[in-house]
Design an enzyme around this catalytic site. Structure first.
Site, PDB file in Angstrom:
ATOM      1  N   HIS A  47     -91.521  -3.491  10.144  1.00 47.62           N
ATOM      2  CA  HIS A  47     -92.622  -4.306   9.623  1.00 47.62           C
ATOM      3  C   HIS A  47     -93.828  -4.386  10.552  1.00 47.62           C
ATOM      4  O   HIS A  47     -94.412  -5.446  10.764  1.00 47.62           O
ATOM      5  CB  HIS A  47     -92.112  -5.702   9.254  1.00 47.62           C
ATOM      6  CG  HIS A  47     -90.900  -5.629   8.368  1.00 47.62           C
ATOM      7  ND1 HIS A  47     -90.944  -5.024   7.132  1.00 47.62           N
ATOM      8  CD2 HIS A  47     -89.621  -6.012   8.568  1.00 47.62           C
ATOM      9  CE1 HIS A  47     -89.729  -5.055   6.595  1.00 47.62           C
ATOM     10  NE2 HIS A  47     -88.911  -5.648   7.448  1.00 47.62           N
ATOM     11  N   SER A  70     -87.126  -7.267   3.298  1.00 46.70           N
ATOM     12  CA  SER A  70     -87.031  -5.953   3.921  1.00 46.70           C
ATOM     13  C   SER A  70     -86.119  -5.042   3.102  1.00 46.70           C
ATOM     14  O   SER A  70     -86.392  -4.780   1.932  1.00 46.70           O
ATOM     15  CB  SER A  70     -86.541  -6.095   5.367  1.00 46.70           C
ATOM     16  OG  SER A  70     -86.672  -4.878   6.055  1.00 46.70           O
TER      17      SER A  70
END
Length: 301
Positions: free
Chosen positions: A186, A83
């Site tokens: 996400h 991430s």
């Protein structure tokens, strides 16, 4: 045999994490000048309630520790981040300047927090496979992270995540845990913020990396600057495929994975993916051990 540096995503941040960085005064001064604020105050308990501060802290910390290892002679072959960890990974790989990364990460954090200021987030679910968890999803919930075969993360609204968590425990999950992340990363909910961040990337020049940049979203090694820019801009809305990325790293002959602070989560996840090799959390094992392991690995190559 190759060396991989890994960079964590949100979760392991803590107050005071910027106060004892290697060459801390220099990197915090650099960050302060770029951001136009006192970077050393981003790690206060109050500041860390905000996504922007958390992500900037993780960027600064990852780059500081990796720079220290490189300055002391450790030469990695590959970088990979989960991430927000993709940004320090890109900086250390040589694809993105630290100055540009600071501005982009500040924007990234603002965009994510403004899109979903409350009522959404991430929840880890341990003990179920992707196929098993997919059947338990409800409206406003998505699988966000494939961290290991049976260590997954869902994104969505608080109500939806609670419903899925309850179903998961009934279906045999070992553990569910609400993560310290205040946005639904996400998943499709962040498609619009990702588009805005992609627009900002149009004003930034990336370079072909010196070290291989392994995407934590696709599990592919990327060399082209435009592909890396797309990966960084869009990863907030794309599923994290950490398990696949670590399998790919091991298949590419990575035999030592060193996790940059803070935390040691990635070390445990990488261990589940590697068939052979060594893993080290720098925070737990220390720089001297990392340098020793790297030297030993190079002597066998």
């Amino acid at each position: 045999m190759k060396i991989l540096l890994t960079f964590p995503g949100q979760g392991p941040q803590r107050p005071g994490m910027l106060q004892q960085l290697p060459a801390g005064d220099a990197i915090l001064a650099q960050a302060s000048e770029v951001l136009g604020e006192k970077a050393g105050e981003l790690d206060s308990e109050t500041a860390l309630q905000h996504t922007r501060a958390v992500q900037l802290c993780l960027l600064i910390t990852g780059v500081a520790y990796a720079r220290d290892l490189l300055a002391r002679g450790l030469e990695p072959d590959m970088t990979c981040g989960l991430s927000i960890g993709a940004f320090p990974a890109a900086v250390v790989a040589g694809a993105l300047s630290f100055e540009a990364a600071l501005k982009l990460v500040a924007l990234r954090g603002d965009l994510m927090e403004q899109a979903y200021p409350e009522g959404y987030g991430l929840t880890a679910i341990v003990g179920l496979t992707q196929r098993e968890l997919e059947t338990l999803l409800v409206e406003e919930s998505w699988i966000a992270n494939l961290n290991a075969e049976r260590q997954l993360v869902i994104a969505g609204s608080e109500a939806a995540m609670q419903a899925v968590a309850k179903r998961a425990m009934a279906a045999g999950a070992q553990k569910v845990h609400r993560l310290a992340v205040s946005v639904p990363s996400h998943c499709a909910l962040l498609a619009e913020p990702a588009r805005k961040l992609a627009d900002a990337f149009n004003t930034v020049t990336l370079d072909r990396p010196r070290y291989a940049y392994l995407s934590g979203s696709s599990g592919r090694v990327l060399w082209q600057p435009e592909q890396i820019a797309d990966d960084l801009a869009q990863n907030m809305s794309r599923t994290v495929r950490w398990h696949e990325a670590m399998i790919a790293a091991n298949e590419r002959d990575v035999q030592l994975a060193i996790e940059m602070p803070p935390g040691s989560v990635l070390t445990g996840l990488t261990r589940q993916a590697f068939v052979s090799g060594e893993m080290l959390s720098l925070e737990q094992g220390g720089s001297e051990l990392a340098l020793t392991l790297a030297k030993r690995l190079r002597s066998r190559s």
